[in-house]
Design a protein around this motif. Structure first.
Motif, PDB file in Angstrom:
ATOM      1  N   VAL A 478       0.845  -1.197   0.000  1.00  0.00           N
ATOM      2  CA  VAL A 478       0.000   0.000   0.000  1.00  0.00           C
ATOM      3  C   VAL A 478       0.882   1.249   0.000  1.00  0.00           C
ATOM      4  O   VAL A 478       2.074   1.194   0.328  1.00  0.00           O
ATOM      5  CB  VAL A 478      -0.948   0.036   1.208  1.00  0.00           C
ATOM      6  CG1 VAL A 478      -1.929  -1.128   1.158  1.00  0.00           C
ATOM      7  CG2 VAL A 478      -0.177   0.015   2.522  1.00  0.00           C
ATOM      8  N   ALA A 479       0.264   2.365  -0.332  1.00  0.00           N
ATOM      9  CA  ALA A 479       0.977   3.636  -0.380  1.00  0.00           C
ATOM     10  C   ALA A 479       1.004   4.286   0.992  1.00  0.00           C
ATOM     11  O   ALA A 479       0.085   4.143   1.787  1.00  0.00           O
ATOM     12  CB  ALA A 479       0.296   4.570  -1.377  1.00  0.00           C
ATOM     13  N   ASP A 528      -0.317  -9.190  12.960  1.00  0.00           N
ATOM     14  CA  ASP A 528      -0.755 -10.548  13.297  1.00  0.00           C
ATOM     15  C   ASP A 528      -1.863 -11.011  12.361  1.00  0.00           C
ATOM     16  O   ASP A 528      -2.009 -12.211  12.111  1.00  0.00           O
ATOM     17  CB  ASP A 528      -1.246 -10.611  14.749  1.00  0.00           C
ATOM     18  CG  ASP A 528      -0.120 -10.375  15.744  1.00  0.00           C
ATOM     19  OD1 ASP A 528       1.026 -10.728  15.431  1.00  0.00           O
ATOM     20  OD2 ASP A 528      -0.395  -9.808  16.817  1.00  0.00           O
ATOM     21  N   ALA A 529      -2.657 -10.054  11.849  1.00  0.00           N
ATOM     22  CA  ALA A 529      -3.758 -10.389  10.942  1.00  0.00           C
ATOM     23  C   ALA A 529      -4.075  -9.164  10.096  1.00  0.00           C
ATOM     24  O   ALA A 529      -3.889  -8.023  10.538  1.00  0.00           O
ATOM     25  CB  ALA A 529      -4.991 -10.831  11.718  1.00  0.00           C
ATOM     26  N   MET A 530      -4.564  -9.393   8.899  1.00  0.00           N
ATOM     27  CA  MET A 530      -4.957  -8.307   8.007  1.00  0.00           C
ATOM     28  C   MET A 530      -6.389  -7.878   8.287  1.00  0.00           C
ATOM     29  O   MET A 530      -7.266  -8.732   8.503  1.00  0.00           O
ATOM     30  CB  MET A 530      -4.870  -8.767   6.543  1.00  0.00           C
ATOM     31  CG  MET A 530      -3.470  -8.984   6.023  1.00  0.00           C
ATOM     32  SD  MET A 530      -2.659  -7.426   5.632  1.00  0.00           S
ATOM     33  CE  MET A 530      -1.187  -8.067   4.800  1.00  0.00           C
ATOM     34  N   ARG A 542      -7.866   0.614   5.288  1.00  0.00           N
ATOM     35  CA  ARG A 542      -7.560   0.550   6.719  1.00  0.00           C
ATOM     36  C   ARG A 542      -6.052   0.450   6.952  1.00  0.00           C
ATOM     37  O   ARG A 542      -5.524   1.002   7.908  1.00  0.00           O
ATOM     38  CB  ARG A 542      -8.292  -0.622   7.370  1.00  0.00           C
ATOM     39  CG  ARG A 542      -9.808  -0.423   7.422  1.00  0.00           C
ATOM     40  CD  ARG A 542     -10.504  -1.554   8.136  1.00  0.00           C
ATOM     41  NE  ARG A 542     -10.037  -1.704   9.514  1.00  0.00           N
ATOM     42  CZ  ARG A 542     -10.382  -2.722  10.306  1.00  0.00           C
ATOM     43  NH1 ARG A 542     -11.177  -3.679   9.840  1.00  0.00           N
ATOM     44  NH2 ARG A 542      -9.912  -2.802  11.536  1.00  0.00           N
ATOM     45  N   LEU A 543      -5.356  -0.247   6.064  1.00  0.00           N
ATOM     46  CA  LEU A 543      -3.901  -0.301   6.172  1.00  0.00           C
ATOM     47  C   LEU A 543      -3.290   1.077   5.955  1.00  0.00           C
ATOM     48  O   LEU A 543      -2.359   1.476   6.666  1.00  0.00           O
ATOM     49  CB  LEU A 543      -3.329  -1.292   5.157  1.00  0.00           C
ATOM     50  CG  LEU A 543      -3.735  -2.761   5.344  1.00  0.00           C
ATOM     51  CD1 LEU A 543      -3.144  -3.608   4.218  1.00  0.00           C
ATOM     52  CD2 LEU A 543      -3.301  -3.294   6.699  1.00  0.00           C
ATOM     53  N   ARG A 544      -3.809   1.809   4.984  1.00  0.00           N
ATOM     54  CA  ARG A 544      -3.306   3.167   4.748  1.00  0.00           C
ATOM     55  C   ARG A 544      -3.581   4.052   5.955  1.00  0.00           C
ATOM     56  O   ARG A 544      -2.752   4.896   6.328  1.00  0.00           O
ATOM     57  CB  ARG A 544      -3.919   3.743   3.472  1.00  0.00           C
ATOM     58  CG  ARG A 544      -3.381   3.104   2.186  1.00  0.00           C
ATOM     59  CD  ARG A 544      -3.857   3.826   0.945  1.00  0.00           C
ATOM     60  NE  ARG A 544      -5.248   3.550   0.652  1.00  0.00           N
ATOM     61  CZ  ARG A 544      -5.667   2.582  -0.169  1.00  0.00           C
ATOM     62  NH1 ARG A 544      -4.785   1.798  -0.765  1.00  0.00           N
ATOM     63  NH2 ARG A 544      -6.957   2.397  -0.399  1.00  0.00           N
TER      64      ARG A 544
END
Length: 555
Positions: A478-479, A528-530, A542-544
């Motif tokens: 991800v960016a 630990d989990a995505m 959500r990662l961003r």
């Protein structure tokens, strides 16, 4: 090569009605330059590392184009053949396109950052007959790389190397010995070669690969009509003409450099100045020495140039306009650049498939350059729709569609990916809104692409490689925001039970697959989990957000 540019024919009647296509080729424009201003300096190419400068008048440029064209024909290149090259911004780049156009060949520029993995696919997919590379560029041996690859490219008959030498001088396989040295244009069959297969304005003239979401690059096909129908209104919007000097330091193997650094100056009877390695201090010196009036590059280049001007105190009064594209312009940067350079800062948005789509105007308030991505050029229509293709009101973000006379002819051998409906609307894969004034703002991408300093990172391909790593159970690339480059890539990893992953090991793993260095993740986040949907799809937004929150806490 049979080119399946299936999007051109259905648009012919529409473009005839509105006169959207200029019906001219680069051959027509170069011939007109020779007739109108033969002695004018057309091209100045500067090699930053050794300071070598090469200049061509329009008459000299046309003569060299003819020479190289006949030389290519001697290598068996004819109408419809693909000539690939992996060159920096050098005079050979410009002349190769002009030469290919003389004999109906199709030029396939490839970014110098590409390595074995990218080149293996692109050269095979495009069926390249000739590949032209520098012997060395920025310390890398391109000839050695291509020699090793050539047995894997059945169509590749010739490898031509700029600057290759042996004990007798220019080596037999060198650009100099095969193309630019012998006076091929004076041979008895030269006239026939140079006139037999000149392409029409609807024939494919350029094959340019772009990274997307399909896991492999796509070959974008353009014609003279699709390219010039964008270049001409763009030049009018920027009030450019024959007295202008265009500096191009952005790579000409990107559409930015190709259209506006190579083709546009010829169409305007203007002058082009090429810089092969980006060094902002050198760019300032070039602007001052050559009296450059216009340039276009990514946001990172603008920041570098402004900072260098402030640091050195260099003044560049000739520079009227810096057109910035590839990433949003931060307001503070726009103000700093305006003060440091004295030039109008223009914001633009576009794609390889379309050229520039939107621009802010020279008479617009400065703030529009950092609050919008501009309004559509003449010949371009845009619309923003919801998931059901319903039109959305102003300032509501949705899927951005574009219909333009400059739209590409299709993806080579991938017509099912053309993303263009029967009415000519192209799904850009971007999310945007249109304000009450008709200006757009790109809000994000439905495409899974990271744009690092104007260079698309093929996320799907990088993720596919990382899934082969023995310690990785799950990965997403991800960016994350970067002040200079706009975005950089972060690998978010869930390791397998009992395994550990660090960034140096991950980078070494990717390097072993010979990918471009610019595609390597520059950050690692181990989870630990995505975060995922009930269906199991990773929620990259959500990662961003996680990365943004981490950065905010560290400020």
């Amino acid at each position: 090569m049979e080119f399946d540019a299936v999007l051109i024919g259905p648009r012919r009647a529409r473009e005839d009605t509105r006169r959207g296509w200029p019906e001219r080729t680069i051959n027509d424009e170069l011939d007109a330059c020779v007739a109108e201003c033969p002695g004018k300096i057309a091209l100045t190419a500067v090699q930053i590392e050794d300071g070598q400068t090469t200049r061509f008048t329009y008459a000299q440029m046309a003569q060299m184009a003819d020479r190289i064209a006949v030389g290519l024909a001697r290598l068996g290149v004819t109408q419809g053949d693909v000539v690939s090259m992996q060159l920096p911004n050098a005079w050979q780049f410009t002349l190769l396109y002009l030469a290919c156009s003389r004999i109906g060949a199709v030029l396939n520029p490839l970014m110098p950052i590409f390595r074995e993995r990218e080149l293996r696919f692109m050269l095979n997919h495009g069926g390249s007959k000739v590949m032209i590379v520098p012997k060395r560029y920025r310390g890398f041996d391109y000839e050695a790389m291509l020699r090793a690859l050539q047995p894997e490219i059945p169509s590749l008959s010739h490898l031509v190397v700029v600057g290759a030498t042996d004990e007798n001088g220019a080596a037999p396989h060198s650009f100099e010995a095969l193309l630019s040295g012998p006076r091929w244009e004076t041979s008895s069959d030269a006239e026939a070669i140079l006139t037999r297969h000149r392409p029409g304005p609807d024939e494919v003239t350029q094959l340019l690969y772009t990274s997307g979401t399909t896991g492999e690059p796509k070959g974008v096909m353009h014609t003279a009509n699709t390219l010039f129908s964008n270049i001409l209104p763009y030049a009018r919007a920027m009030r450019l003409g024959g007295d202008d000097v265009v500096l191009m330091a952005s790579p000409m193997a990107h559409q930015t450099g190709f259209m506006y650094g190579l083709m546009m100056p010829i169409a305007l009877r203007a002058s082009a100045v090429l810089q092969d390695v980006w060094q902002p201090e050198a760019a300032l010196a070039l602007i001052a020495r050559e009296r450059a009036t216009f340039t276009m590059a990514s946001t990172a280049f603008l920041g570098d140039l402004a900072n260098a001007a402030l640091k050195t105190g260099t003044q560049v009064p000739s520079l009227r306009t810096f057109l910035c594209a590839g990433a949003p312009i931060p307001g503070a940067l726009a103000e700093r650049a305006r003060g440091a350079l004295g030039a109008k800062i223009v914001s633009a948005w576009g794609m390889t498939e379309l050229g520039a789509v939107t621009l802010t105007g020279l008479d617009d308030d400065d703030e529009r350059a950092f609050t919008t991505d501009g309004a559509p050029l003449p010949g371009v229509e845009v619309k923003v729709v919801d998931e059901n293709d319903g039109a959305l009101p102003p300032n509501v973000a949705g899927r951005l569609f574009v219909r333009a006379c400059s739209a590409f002819g299709g993806y080579l051998k991938r017509a099912h990916l053309n993303a263009t409906d029967d009415e000519g609307w192209f799904d850009t894969g971007d999310l945007a809104h249109i304000d009450e004034r008709g200006y757009i703002r790109i809000r994000g991408r439905s495409k899974d692409v990271i744009i690092r300093g104007g260079e698309n990172i093929p996320v799907v391909e990088i993720e596919s490689l990382l899934y082969r790593h023995p310690a990785i159970a799950q990965v997403a690339v991800v960016a994350y925001a970067d002040e200079r480059l706009g975005e950089r890539a972060c690998a978010v990893v869930v390791p397998k039970a009992g395994e550990a992953v660090d960034l140096p090991a991950l980078v070494d793993f990717l390097k072993s697959h010979r990918i471009a260095v610019q595609y390597l993740p520059e950050r690692l986040l181990v989870l630990d989990a995505m975060p995922s949907t009930p269906a199991g799809k990773v929620q990259k937004f959500r990662l961003r957000d996680m990365l943004r929150e981490i950065d905010e806490r560290q400020c």
